[in-house]
Motif scaffolding. Sequence first.
Motif, PDB file in Angstrom:
ATOM      1  N   LEU A  14      -4.444 -18.192  47.878  1.00  0.00           N
ATOM      2  CA  LEU A  14      -3.807 -16.985  47.326  1.00  0.00           C
ATOM      3  C   LEU A  14      -3.732 -17.054  45.800  1.00  0.00           C
ATOM      4  O   LEU A  14      -2.749 -16.640  45.187  1.00  0.00           O
ATOM      5  N   GLU A  65      -6.766  -8.162  46.146  1.00  0.00           N
ATOM      6  CA  GLU A  65      -5.807  -7.156  46.613  1.00  0.00           C
ATOM      7  C   GLU A  65      -4.640  -7.816  47.339  1.00  0.00           C
ATOM      8  O   GLU A  65      -3.539  -7.280  47.399  1.00  0.00           O
ATOM      9  N   LYS A  66      -4.865  -9.011  47.868  1.00  0.00           N
ATOM     10  CA  LYS A  66      -3.813  -9.713  48.590  1.00  0.00           C
ATOM     11  C   LYS A  66      -2.876 -10.456  47.662  1.00  0.00           C
ATOM     12  O   LYS A  66      -1.664 -10.540  47.911  1.00  0.00           O
ATOM     13  N   GLY A  72      -0.953  -7.166  45.211  1.00  0.00           N
ATOM     14  CA  GLY A  72      -0.393  -8.192  46.086  1.00  0.00           C
ATOM     15  C   GLY A  72       0.690  -9.005  45.405  1.00  0.00           C
ATOM     16  O   GLY A  72       1.458  -8.510  44.582  1.00  0.00           O
TER      17      GLY A  72
END
Length: 290
Positions: free
Chosen positions: A58, A91-92, A136
């Motif tokens: 992430l 986008e996360k 995100g």
Amino acid sequence: MGFTGGKADVLSTPSYTSWASLAARQMSSAPAFEHILVEKRGEADNVGLITLNRPKALNALFDPLMEEVNQAMKQLEEDPSVAAIVLTGSEKAFAAGADIKQMQNKHYVDCFGSNFLEHWNGVTKIKKPVIAAVNGYALGGGCELAMMCDIILAGEKAKFGQPEIIIGTIPGAGGTQRLTRAIGKSRAMQMCLTGEMITAQQADAWGLVSSVHPPDQLVDEAIKLGEKIGKHSKLVVSMCKEAVNKSQELSLNEGLHFEKRIFHGTFATNDRKEGMTAFVEKRSPNFTDS
């Protein structure tokens, strides 16, 4: 910290062409980055785009990634064809925090002796405008990295937070300082002491971000903003950026004095004369960044 493991006639001049060619060769010959992606975007390819690229983590921040970000930022800053820089993630997650595994076994002597995290603020030393496009999670170091940028645009599903308190520490890359200046003491205190996240809409209402966009349009909107800034003199844009940043450090009287001196300084530039002359002659200015 965090919670996860120019115009056509200008381009034709020999000096500009040679410098642009040199920068282009440097960019193309530079070794491929491992943790980020770097490209140029916009109709005139005058906006640099740096994308954090550790999807499995992430985009958790750690020294190798931040060293690459600093290197890429410097390359784009030295490229005369680049007017602005956009920093984004996926986008996360923009960046869901710093890599806890890197910090887990560190001791006070290690952190103090190496001035741990000091070089992470390289983004703040860039003279060109830096725009954060946050989709995100932007937690801990991710939120701090976004705040190091000059402008923050957020995706509708973005989440901001400083959750360090949950893992027994505090923000270490500006979270308690930049956040307080951005949204005020009470709100910053609440975020830092609870570790709770806020939505993009809250961040917009509180003044942390300048606008909110659909996630799939966010980067394009940031590029458009960079292009809009790019229509002005790069030299004067840098001077204006410096003046705005000083407002965060100086008293009002000191800041007004600094602003006046920078304003006076623009009268030593060709672009100030060209800009005012073009206005009087009712034509578009032909800035030369000089």
